[in-house]
Write an enzyme that holds these catalytic residues in place. Structure first.
Site, PDB file in Angstrom:
ATOM      1  N   GLU A 253       0.823  -1.213   0.000  1.00 28.27           N
ATOM      2  CA  GLU A 253       0.000   0.000   0.000  1.00 28.27           C
ATOM      3  C   GLU A 253       0.857   1.263   0.000  1.00 28.27           C
ATOM      4  O   GLU A 253       0.594   2.198  -0.767  1.00 28.27           O
ATOM      5  CB  GLU A 253      -0.950   0.007   1.205  1.00 28.27           C
ATOM      6  N   ILE A 350       4.947  15.318 -29.686  1.00 27.10           N
ATOM      7  CA  ILE A 350       5.360  16.705 -29.894  1.00 27.10           C
ATOM      8  C   ILE A 350       6.794  16.771 -30.412  1.00 27.10           C
ATOM      9  O   ILE A 350       7.130  17.627 -31.240  1.00 27.10           O
ATOM     10  CB  ILE A 350       5.197  17.509 -28.587  1.00 27.10           C
ATOM     11  N   GLY A 352       8.063  14.756 -32.414  1.00 26.48           N
ATOM     12  CA  GLY A 352       8.102  14.273 -33.787  1.00 26.48           C
ATOM     13  C   GLY A 352       9.158  13.190 -33.972  1.00 26.48           C
ATOM     14  O   GLY A 352       9.384  12.362 -33.086  1.00 26.48           O
ATOM     15  N   GLY A 353       9.834  13.210 -35.097  1.00 24.59           N
ATOM     16  CA  GLY A 353      10.831  12.183 -35.402  1.00 24.59           C
ATOM     17  C   GLY A 353      11.983  12.163 -34.420  1.00 24.59           C
ATOM     18  O   GLY A 353      12.583  11.104 -34.180  1.00 24.59           O
ATOM     19  N   GLU A 376       3.620  -2.668  -8.547  1.00 22.69           N
ATOM     20  CA  GLU A 376       2.782  -2.609  -7.342  1.00 22.69           C
ATOM     21  C   GLU A 376       1.304  -2.836  -7.662  1.00 22.69           C
ATOM     22  O   GLU A 376       0.414  -2.288  -7.019  1.00 22.69           O
ATOM     23  CB  GLU A 376       2.949  -1.260  -6.614  1.00 22.69           C
ATOM     24  N   GLU A 380      -5.797  -2.912 -13.458  1.00 21.37           N
ATOM     25  CA  GLU A 380      -6.979  -3.730 -13.198  1.00 21.37           C
ATOM     26  C   GLU A 380      -7.072  -4.120 -11.727  1.00 21.37           C
ATOM     27  O   GLU A 380      -8.171  -4.150 -11.149  1.00 21.37           O
ATOM     28  CB  GLU A 380      -6.948  -4.975 -14.088  1.00 21.37           C
TER      29      GLU A 380
END
Length: 397
Positions: A253, A350, A352-353, A376, A380
């Site tokens: 937790e 942002i 790009g390449g 942790e 799901e």
């Protein structure tokens, strides 16, 4: 000062700690992270620096040589460290979880023996619950400890030990013969002392070597194979058999708050890289930040960074106040990890390449962010925890 991910109500001590850590991250981690990550090199100099700053004892009580700080302080420190390089935060994460477990569940002798050395970083902790064939069904653990006189003999295989080779203490969850009807009550946590290193590090315990991963490099992730490993009965955490599941879940937790903080750190860095690049890169005669398509992306990214940070802070503060926080920890982990993946991908777009080039930092973040979706507990699993908690609170009359 940056506008995003600020935390209201911090003490002067907390602010001083965070300022020191941020300076350390900017000067000692970010400039070296790319080279160390690409070569999968353990960041020993950085770890030594964290030892000198007392970060390994950040949450350990002052009576044991630590700083006695709160979970919130620790989470904010982790956020900054992960902003620099997530692998470095992994070095202290499992150590923190093990120290937390010993603090809250250990015998007085165990606290006196381990905590002062853990505060100094002399003893470093690893956390071992997962197994090769084990997913989220913890009750299905196969690694077994059988009593032999005053000792126990452990046989089985464990998987996904962060710091498995560089640690010298493992909090190990195994099955014992308690005869309980509920499988979770047949699990016991042992504190396993071991030398650092790989191979058969001590009779009956083998650390095969580092696992090769897509990201999260530098920090060692390993298996652990137990074959007739003998351990004294007084190494059971808290001295009582059958309580291992509850002890481990307590550690998990607080670990979820830690993972939330790591996700926030990566998201902050991805946003920083994106907003900087968007103001430098020009197309059609102006910075791409002035194009509405990019400006809207930055707005959404900033909002997600802020929301994740606030949920992480809320969960940490609830834990520090002594209130139940399983739902809030699950919510923080779910939102922060999902938003981290989304913000990182938008930053990648942002760029790009250039984002596909290893010369750019965002390429590394793209490989690190997915880990937080599963660490942790998967998204799901978090949804299961959250829904159960909500149904408990909102039970139909």
């Amino acid at each position: 000062m940056a506008r995003l991910a600020q935390t209201a109500g911090l003490t002067d001590v907390q602010q001083e700690i965070l300022s020191t850590v941020k300076s350390f991250v900017d000067k000692e981690i970010i400039p070296h992270a790319q080279a160390l990550e690409h070569s999968d090199t353990y960041p020993q100099d950085i770890v030594d620096g964290m030892k000198e700053m007392g970060l390994f004892g950040l949450t350990i009580a002052e009576e044991y040589g630590g700083l006695g700080e709160s979970l919130l302080t620790y989470a904010l420190v982790v956020e900054q460290i992960a902003r620099g390089w997530m692998s470095v935060s992994g070095v202290i994460n499992t150590h923190f979880i093990v120290a937390h477990m010993i603090t809250h569940h250990g015998t007085e002798a165990q606290k006196a023996h381990y905590l002062p050395k853990m505060a100094e970083g002399e003893i470093r902790g690893a956390f071992s619950m997962s197994e090769p064939d084990l997913g989220s069904d913890v009750a299905a653990i196969k690694t077994r400890a059988k009593q032999d006189g005053d000792d126990f003999v452990i046989d089985g295989a464990k998987m996904w030990l962060t710091n498995g080779g560089t640690s010298n203490l493992i909090a190990l969850l195994v099955k014992t013969d308690e005869g309980a009807d509920r499988p979770h009550q047949n699990l016991t946590c042992f504190l396993v002392d071991k030398p650092e290193g790989y191979g058969e590090v001590t009779p009956g315990l083998t650390i095969p070597g580092k696992l090769d991963k897509m990201g999260y490099k530098g920090v060692d992730t390993t298996e652990a194979v137990f074959d007739g490993f003998r351990i004294a009965g007084d190494q059971i955490l808290g001295g009582k058999r059958g309580g291992g599941f509850a002890q481990m879940m307590d550690g998990v937790e607080v670990g979820r708050v830690n993972v939330s903080a790591r996700a926030c750190g990566i998201a902050i860095r991805a946003f920083e890289l994106a907003i900087d690049y968007a103001q430098q890169r020009h197309t059609f005669g102006k910075p791409i930040a002035e194009h509405q398509a990019i400006a809207f992306k930055l707005a959404e990214m900033g909002t997600k960074v802020e929301a994740a940070h606030l949920m992480m802070v809320n969960a940490a503060r609830l834990k520090d106040s002594g209130e139940r926080f399983d739902v809030e920890a699950g919510m923080a982990k779910l939102l922060a990890s999902e938003y981290c993946a989304e913000v990182t991908q938008e930053s990648f777009r942002i760029h790009g390449g250039y984002g596909f080039s290893k010369e750019y930092e965002i390429e590394r973040l793209m490989r690190e962010a997915p880990f937080l979706l599963i660490g942790e507990g998967t998204s799901e699993i978090q949804k299961t925890i959250i829904s159960r908690g909500l149904l408990r609170e909102y039970r139909a009359r």
